[in-house]
Design an enzyme around this catalytic site. Structure first.
Site, PDB file in Angstrom:
ATOM      1  N   LYS A  25       0.833  -1.210   0.000  1.00  0.00           N
ATOM      2  CA  LYS A  25       0.000   0.000   0.000  1.00  0.00           C
ATOM      3  C   LYS A  25       0.868   1.261   0.000  1.00  0.00           C
ATOM      4  O   LYS A  25       0.621   2.196  -0.766  1.00  0.00           O
ATOM      5  CB  LYS A  25      -0.908  -0.046   1.241  1.00  0.00           C
ATOM      6  CG  LYS A  25      -1.867   1.099   1.383  1.00  0.00           C
ATOM      7  CD  LYS A  25      -3.112   0.686   2.147  1.00  0.00           C
ATOM      8  CE  LYS A  25      -2.881   0.440   3.630  1.00  0.00           C
ATOM      9  NZ  LYS A  25      -2.752   1.665   4.428  1.00  0.00           N
ATOM     10  N   GLY A  98      -5.101   7.482   5.606  1.00  0.00           N
ATOM     11  CA  GLY A  98      -4.231   8.457   6.263  1.00  0.00           C
ATOM     12  C   GLY A  98      -2.998   8.747   5.418  1.00  0.00           C
ATOM     13  O   GLY A  98      -2.547   9.896   5.311  1.00  0.00           O
ATOM     14  N   SER A 170       7.184   8.792  12.151  1.00  0.00           N
ATOM     15  CA  SER A 170       6.088   8.570  11.204  1.00  0.00           C
ATOM     16  C   SER A 170       6.570   8.806   9.779  1.00  0.00           C
ATOM     17  O   SER A 170       6.994   9.905   9.428  1.00  0.00           O
ATOM     18  CB  SER A 170       4.933   9.537  11.520  1.00  0.00           C
ATOM     19  OG  SER A 170       4.116   9.708  10.386  1.00  0.00           O
ATOM     20  N   GLN A 172       4.682   8.913   7.300  1.00  0.00           N
ATOM     21  CA  GLN A 172       3.741   9.819   6.635  1.00  0.00           C
ATOM     22  C   GLN A 172       4.153  11.267   6.839  1.00  0.00           C
ATOM     23  O   GLN A 172       4.112  12.083   5.907  1.00  0.00           O
ATOM     24  CB  GLN A 172       2.328   9.583   7.160  1.00  0.00           C
ATOM     25  CG  GLN A 172       1.790   8.202   6.783  1.00  0.00           C
ATOM     26  CD  GLN A 172       0.422   7.927   7.351  1.00  0.00           C
ATOM     27  OE1 GLN A 172      -0.149   8.764   8.065  1.00  0.00           O
ATOM     28  NE2 GLN A 172      -0.118   6.754   7.053  1.00  0.00           N
ATOM     29  N   ASP A 318       2.139  -1.402  11.918  1.00  0.00           N
ATOM     30  CA  ASP A 318       0.834  -1.878  11.414  1.00  0.00           C
ATOM     31  C   ASP A 318       0.539  -3.325  11.810  1.00  0.00           C
ATOM     32  O   ASP A 318      -0.533  -3.844  11.499  1.00  0.00           O
ATOM     33  CB  ASP A 318       0.792  -1.754   9.887  1.00  0.00           C
ATOM     34  CG  ASP A 318       0.721  -0.295   9.450  1.00  0.00           C
ATOM     35  OD1 ASP A 318       0.263   0.546  10.252  1.00  0.00           O
ATOM     36  OD2 ASP A 318       1.136   0.007   8.323  1.00  0.00           O
ATOM     37  N   LYS A 345      -4.686   5.258  14.794  1.00  0.00           N
ATOM     38  CA  LYS A 345      -4.715   4.632  13.457  1.00  0.00           C
ATOM     39  C   LYS A 345      -6.163   4.638  12.952  1.00  0.00           C
ATOM     40  O   LYS A 345      -6.977   5.413  13.430  1.00  0.00           O
ATOM     41  CB  LYS A 345      -4.125   3.224  13.542  1.00  0.00           C
ATOM     42  CG  LYS A 345      -2.633   3.219  13.872  1.00  0.00           C
ATOM     43  CD  LYS A 345      -1.834   3.791  12.732  1.00  0.00           C
ATOM     44  CE  LYS A 345      -0.359   3.797  13.028  1.00  0.00           C
ATOM     45  NZ  LYS A 345       0.417   4.489  11.978  1.00  0.00           N
ATOM     46  N   ARG A 349      -6.451   1.121  18.000  1.00  0.00           N
ATOM     47  CA  ARG A 349      -6.180  -0.323  17.861  1.00  0.00           C
ATOM     48  C   ARG A 349      -5.875  -1.000  19.196  1.00  0.00           C
ATOM     49  O   ARG A 349      -6.054  -2.213  19.323  1.00  0.00           O
ATOM     50  CB  ARG A 349      -5.037  -0.552  16.867  1.00  0.00           C
ATOM     51  CG  ARG A 349      -5.498  -0.300  15.452  1.00  0.00           C
ATOM     52  CD  ARG A 349      -4.445  -0.557  14.405  1.00  0.00           C
ATOM     53  NE  ARG A 349      -5.074  -0.457  13.085  1.00  0.00           N
ATOM     54  CZ  ARG A 349      -4.420  -0.279  11.954  1.00  0.00           C
ATOM     55  NH1 ARG A 349      -3.091  -0.173  11.959  1.00  0.00           N
ATOM     56  NH2 ARG A 349      -5.074  -0.211  10.813  1.00  0.00           N
ATOM     57  N   ARG A 390      -7.369  -3.865   9.564  1.00  0.00           N
ATOM     58  CA  ARG A 390      -6.366  -4.769  10.154  1.00  0.00           C
ATOM     59  C   ARG A 390      -6.915  -5.480  11.391  1.00  0.00           C
ATOM     60  O   ARG A 390      -6.547  -6.616  11.677  1.00  0.00           O
ATOM     61  CB  ARG A 390      -5.086  -4.011  10.483  1.00  0.00           C
ATOM     62  CG  ARG A 390      -4.424  -3.420   9.240  1.00  0.00           C
ATOM     63  CD  ARG A 390      -2.964  -3.093   9.452  1.00  0.00           C
ATOM     64  NE  ARG A 390      -2.505  -2.132   8.458  1.00  0.00           N
ATOM     65  CZ  ARG A 390      -2.214  -2.439   7.201  1.00  0.00           C
ATOM     66  NH1 ARG A 390      -2.345  -3.677   6.764  1.00  0.00           N
ATOM     67  NH2 ARG A 390      -1.804  -1.514   6.362  1.00  0.00           N
TER      68      ARG A 390
HETATM   69  C1  S3P Z   1       2.620   4.559   6.301  1.00  0.00           C
HETATM   70  C2  S3P Z   1       3.153   4.910   7.524  1.00  0.00           C
HETATM   71  C3  S3P Z   1       2.625   4.423   8.802  1.00  0.00           C
HETATM   72  C4  S3P Z   1       1.711   3.231   8.626  1.00  0.00           C
HETATM   73  C5  S3P Z   1       0.745   3.419   7.508  1.00  0.00           C
HETATM   74  C6  S3P Z   1       1.482   3.626   6.191  1.00  0.00           C
HETATM   75  C7  S3P Z   1       3.205   5.119   5.074  1.00  0.00           C
HETATM   76  O1  S3P Z   1       1.872   5.469   9.413  1.00  0.00           O
HETATM   77  O2  S3P Z   1       0.997   2.992   9.828  1.00  0.00           O
HETATM   78  O3  S3P Z   1      -0.098   2.280   7.365  1.00  0.00           O
HETATM   79  O4  S3P Z   1       2.900   4.615   3.971  1.00  0.00           O
HETATM   80  O5  S3P Z   1       3.990   6.077   5.180  1.00  0.00           O
HETATM   81  P1  S3P Z   1       2.573   6.590  10.342  1.00  0.00           P
HETATM   82  O6  S3P Z   1       3.406   7.447   9.471  1.00  0.00           O
HETATM   83  O7  S3P Z   1       1.414   7.346  10.933  1.00  0.00           O
HETATM   84  O8  S3P Z   1       3.369   5.823  11.352  1.00  0.00           O
END
Ligand code: S3P
Length: 441
Positions: A25, A98, A170, A172, A318, A345, A349, A390
């Site tokens: 993903k 997210g 993170s 993200q 995750d 999340k 969770r 999940r």
């Molecule tokens: C992700 C980062 C993670 C993960 C999410 C995918 C990404 O989140 O939990 O499913 O693709 O950068 P966080 O950045 O909030 O840790």
């Protein structure tokens, strides 16, 4: 909104077979975004046909990018260049994702036009200050609803590079900053409290951007260009995780999961399960487009509880829902701490898994940043996944070890990350059934 869908999972025989899980993903989102901003045509294969990544594809199309889908799992993207996106009159709907919203916030902060990002009920509750604040430091202007979506991103801002130390580990947040940094004058640098997955960094490099990075940091100059690049997306380790744990827990099982991405920042679960006694072998390790991949052979093993080392938390962020199920079937106590991020999340969770496991007879206690789970016999019962993909798949695995049927409510969002989970699971021996719920009008 998805129709309400419940599952019933129960113990069958041992699990056997060879399978592949859908594409990663994280990589699928990023491949679309970078291909859209590149010059030339990029082909993505192994693309995750999930609702989250399809939402990102639709948004890029709304922004004027031509994306064709010649076959399932394939996308051909006509890049428009760094400054070729066009405004959308409609809000951009990230659905449940997210990753989609936070990365797009960074990308859109550098455009010459305004945009609005919206999401579903779950995403609308998730914290966005974590990206708004660093992006504001780069010169962006983003309005939110008290730190939550919708995000109104103002265009035409003159972004400037900055060195940012993030408070939360993170990928993200890091990726949002780097994507905004593409549009900033000067150098943008990110330092993290713990290293997180580095897909954005690796992929920017593959698309020809002069980026430097290492575990826990990345640095890039703004205002360069991306050139088109083909991307083969490996199987998502987080999807493979349900089968890894299922084969471990069900006596007599052996599964081979092929072509799984094994980025070092994703495989904390392998380390932790092995420390608990699991039999997981990495076969035919190889490189694919700069990412390590391999086939994973997993045989049943008895597990014992452990204290999950803090150093592994970010590398398996995750995988905690499915680890909690493994812990429920292990001898002794498993302790998790340093994982407060689990509370923000797709659901909380920690609460969702602890409540569900308690409903199945397990002593599962929440702590603010983790849980304490005492392994025991799982009994049947009713659990609520709270629409978290999940958690739903984790409870489906729990059903395999319960003494009678486990009914899991609100499972439709599994399609966000793992379309086809049910068929794949049944194919290797899960006893998993769908039951539709009448929705109130
Ligand atoms: C992700 C980062 C993670 C993960 C999410 C995918 C990404 O989140 O939990 O499913 O693709 O950068 P966080 O950045 O909030 O840790």
């Amino acid at each position: 909104m998805n129709a309400r869908l419940d599952w019933i999972s129960q113990a069958g025989g041992p699990l056997h077979g060879t399978l592949r899980v859908p594409g990663d993903k994280s990589i699928s989102h990023r491949a679309l975004m970078l291909a859209a901003l590149a010059q030339g045509q990029s082909r993505v294969s192994g693309f995750l046909e999930g609702e989250d990544t399809r939402a990102t594809a639709c948004i890029l199309q709304q922004l004027g990018v031509r994306i064709a889908a010649p076959n399932a799992g394939e996308r051909v993207i006509e890049g428009v260049g760094l400054h070729g996106l066009r405004p959308s009159a409609q809000p951009l709907d990230c659905g449940n994702a997210g990753t989609g919203m936070r990365l797009l916030a960074g990308l859109l902060a550098g455009q010459g036009f305004d945009s609005t990002l919206i999401g579903d009920a779950s995403l609308s509750q998730r914290p966005m200050r974590r990206v708004i604040e660093p992006l504001t430091t780069l010169g962006a202007r983003i309005d939110s609803s008290d730190g939550r979506p919708p995000l109104r991103i103002h265009g035409g801002m003159d972004l400037h590079g900055h060195a940012i130390t993030t408070a939360i580990a993170s990928a993200q947040i890091k990726s949002a900053i780097l994507l905004a940094g593409l549009y900033a004058g000067g150098v943008t640098r990110v330092d993290e409290p713990q290293p997180t997955r580095d897909y954005t960094e690796r992929m920017l490099q593959a698309f020809g951007w002069p980026i430097e990075f290492g575990p826990g940091w990345a640095s890039l100059p703004g205002r360069q260009s991306l050139r088109a690049c083909d991307v083969r997306v490996p199987g998502d380790f987080s999807s493979a995780a349900f089968f890894i744990v299922a084969a471990t827990l069900v006596p007599g099982s052996e599964l081979l999961v092929q072509e799984v991405g094994l980025n070092p920042r994703r495989i904390g679960l392998i380390e932790v399960l092995r420390a608990m006694g699991a039999d997981i072998r990495i076969e035919a390790p190889r490189q694919q487009d700069g990412e390590p991949i391999a086939d994973l052979r997993v045989r049943h093993a008895d597990l014992r509880g452990i204290e999950v080392p803090l150093a592994h938390v970010a590398d398996m962020i995750d995988e905690f829902p499915i680890l909690f199920v493994a812990a429920a079937c292990a001898a002794g106590v498993t302790r998790v701490h340093g994982a407060a991020e689990l509370r923000v999340k797709e659901s909380d969770r920690i609460a969702v898994m602890a409540n569900g496991l308690r409903a199945l007879g397990i002593d599962a206690q929440e702590t603010p940043d983790g849980a304490l789970i005492r392994g025991g016999g799982l009994r049947g019962g009713v659990v609520d996944s709270r629409g978290d993909h999940r958690c739903a798949m984790s409870f489906a695995v729990a059903g395999l070890r319960a003494d009678s049927a486990v009914r899991i409510s609100d499972c439709a969002n599994v399609a966000t990350s793992f379309p086809g989970f049910e068929a794949l699971a049944r194919g290797v021996g899960f006893d998993l059934e769908q039951v539709s719920q009448a929705q109130p009008a």
